[in-house]
Design an enzyme around this catalytic site. Structure first.
Site, PDB file in Angstrom:
ATOM      1  N   ASP A   1       0.735  -1.112   0.149  1.00  0.00           N
ATOM      2  CA  ASP A   1      -0.131   0.063  -0.040  1.00  0.00           C
ATOM      3  C   ASP A   1       0.720   1.137   0.028  1.00  0.00           C
ATOM      4  O   ASP A   1       0.627   2.115   0.920  1.00  0.00           O
ATOM      5  CB  ASP A   1      -0.760   0.055   1.048  1.00  0.00           C
ATOM      6  CG  ASP A   1      -1.532  -1.292   1.373  1.00  0.00           C
ATOM      7  OD1 ASP A   1      -2.065  -1.864   0.322  1.00  0.00           O
ATOM      8  OD2 ASP A   1      -2.030  -1.674   2.764  1.00  0.00           O
TER       9      ASP A   1
ATOM     10  N   GLU B   1     -11.315   0.697  -3.307  1.00  0.00           N
ATOM     11  CA  GLU B   1     -10.646   1.060  -2.087  1.00  0.00           C
ATOM     12  C   GLU B   1      -9.440   1.878  -2.392  1.00  0.00           C
ATOM     13  O   GLU B   1      -9.269   2.032  -3.565  1.00  0.00           O
ATOM     14  CB  GLU B   1     -10.553  -0.031  -1.303  1.00  0.00           C
ATOM     15  CG  GLU B   1      -9.580  -0.847  -2.182  1.00  0.00           C
ATOM     16  CD  GLU B   1      -9.231  -2.512  -1.290  1.00  0.00           C
ATOM     17  OE1 GLU B   1      -9.347  -2.536  -0.033  1.00  0.00           O
ATOM     18  OE2 GLU B   1      -8.863  -3.512  -1.819  1.00  0.00           O
TER      19      GLU B   1
END
Length: 543
Positions: free
Chosen positions: A14, A186
């Protein structure tokens, strides 16, 4: 210079990448591992140096967080002369609910000190902070819906943040994009470029179908964003033979001279010789890593990845890159002379403290606590696997009087998936022994049993070594540090991969670690003393 992907090897998921003047910074998720949020800096995108972690004991308490809960998708930004980090602490991984708290911390210097965290909301995870050019700020986040008759990923919500009160204005919240048909939208990051608001989002789940999609709008109004006609922006789903897989969730950055790059998570699978190349797709024992791809813009204003949406292993570095001095190797040698653990070491959920043990003066002392299945009280320090092939070695002095006390060298994914070679006590033979055990989906196996290696009387210290060779790994022992014997157990490395864990558990977001541990679930706190740790990478698959 060339960027060689992945630029951050081993568990670095991420990525949130920004530039401040001539320096680039990346923040990565750490989930249940402490300290929270891994930071790196570079001036050339090729060579990266590790920075101090921003989340210490004051900013983070993850006791009881499940495996792969904790710190998700930190967002790093810079505005108003300060660094801003928004991060999620996720308390539930499986089931209908995600029970998340989003926090904000700031610092004038990337190396800290970081402010006491400000609680923002719990609407959804993967929150980021967008600083608009008119001075207004907005929280942009995935939105969670627990209702079984709705899709759990309920679009991207934008909420204005009031800098005067340092609070969100919930009455301004609106859904700006519901995502593509791929679903699971997301990891949002919002940018304003040439009068357009560009929204970059991950979709498809962080597995083989993972991708990044782009949408844009002239305004920040409700459902005003339009998807790019060329989505996916980046993916490897349709390229199973690519060296890099799972690329998606990440962040966009520009260079001082106007070039553009995209930092993305990625995975590198390997296969057993008996397995198909596509099913199973492979095993990513190094977890989700960080890659960087070059980005250009089409005439119609949509961005695209140079070389195609699968990206490239080798990428041209920025033309204005300033060569960065960084360690030439990821190898680690620690004799525990300092009274604090180095930046490569991590603990689970809570910081290393006197309850766990002490470090300094040439040794690491670990006080035996709960088992390696324990999510509250555990004496374990570990570092990431960052190569498919490496040796890790230690030496431990341990004199247990019960089989409930154990200390040694572990390879660990989460509380349900781990193994170790350890010194313990055999009450039948009334002596210390060396055993190898594995916890596979919470099924525990002692491999040596009555054949556990006896530690001779008068031997104070036992050397232990892990040999990791991509598809398998094994443990060795020595009583003098020179003559080594391999223990007769070869373990399947796939059990420590995201992909294996994902078959039975919804939290599969970290990666394999190797480290030192002491257990004494009798409650008497037997102490193990480690006098060194070595991690040495070996040329293998990644070359």
């Amino acid at each position: 210079m060339k960027i060689t992907n992945p630029v951050l090897t081993g568990f670095h998921a991420d990525p949130s990448m920004i530039r401040v003047k001539d320096t680039y910074y990346i923040a990565n998720s750490t989930f249940e591992w402490f300290p929270g949020i891994r930071l790196h800096e570079s001036k050339d995108m090729v060579h990266w140096n590790t920075l101090p972690y921003p989340l210490g004991a004051e900013q983070l308490d993850m006791r009881g967080d499940p495996a792969s809960g904790g710190v998700w998708a930190p967002d790093l930004s810079y505005a108003d002369g300060r660094f801003w980090i928004v991060y999620s602490d996720v308390h539930i991984v499986n089931g209908a609910f995600k029970d998340v708290v989003n926090y904000l911390t700031t610092a004038e210097d990337i190396r800290g000190p970081w402010s006491k965290p400000l609680r923002l909301n719990g609407v959804g995870f993967d929150a980021s902070l967008f600083h608009d050019d008119d001075g207004r700020k907005y929280l942009v986040q995935q939105t969670w819906d627990h209702r079984e008759y709705k899709h759990q990923f309920h679009g991207i919500t934008l909420t204005e943040f009031d800098t005067a009160t340092m609070r969100l204005k919930p009455e301004t919240a609106r859904t700006i994009w519901m995502g593509d048909d791929v679903k699971l939208v997301e990891g949002p990051h919002l940018y304003k470029i040439n009068g357009w608001y560009y929204l970059f989002c991950a979709e498809g789940g962080t597995v083989w179908t993972h991708q990044e999609s782009v949408a844009r709008s002239r305004t920040l109004d409700e459902l005003s964003f339009e998807a790019s006609p060329t989505n996916p922006f980046i993916t490897n789903f349709d390229i199973p033979g690519s060296y890099l897989q799972k690329q998606g969730h990440g962040a966009l950055v520009d260079t001082p001279s106007g070039e553009w790059y995209y930092a993305s998570l990625c995975g590198r699978p390997w296969h057993h010789e008996t397995e198909s190349f596509t099913d199973p797709r492979g095993w990513c024992t190094l977890g989700r890593e960080t890659s960087i791809q070059k980005v250009e813009w089409a005439e119609d204003g949509w961005p695209y990845i140079v070389g195609g949406h699968g990206g490239e292993r080798y990428v041209e570095a920025p033309k204005d890159a300033i060569e960065t001095v960084a360690p030439a190797s990821r190898d680690q040698h620690d004799e525990f002379d300092a009274d604090v653990l180095g930046l490569d070491w991590n603990t689970l959920r809570v910081p290393f403290d006197e309850k766990m043990g002490s470090v300094g003066g040439g040794s690491l002392k670990l006080i035996g606590q709960g088992s390696l299945c324990n999510t509250f009280d555990l004496s374990l320090v570990a570092r990431r696997w960052q190569a498919f092939d490496f040796d890790a070695e230690t030496c431990v002095a341990f004199d247990p009087k019960t089989y409930q006390a154990m200390a040694g060298l572990t390879n660990y994914y989460n509380d349900q998936h781990w193994s170790w070679a350890f010194v313990t006590y055999d009450e039948d033979r009334k002596c210390r022994v060396i055993e190898v055990a594995q916890n596979d989906r919470n099924n525990y196996t002692s491999f040596l049993r009555e054949n556990a290696v006896v530690v001779p009387e008068g031997v104070d210290r036992v050397w232990l070594r892990a040999k990791v060779r991509t598809q398998w790994y094994a443990y060795e022992y020595s009583f003098d540090g020179e003559t080594w014997t391999e223990l007769p157990v070869r373990l399947d490395a796939r059990i420590l991969s995201d992909d294996y864990v994902n078959q039975t558990y919804g939290g599969f977001f970290t990666g394999a670690f190797v480290g030192l541990a002491a257990v004494d679930y009798s409650g008497y706190g037997e102490v193990a003393t480690f006098d060194h740790f070595d991690y040495r990478e070996i040329s293998g698959m990644e070359d």
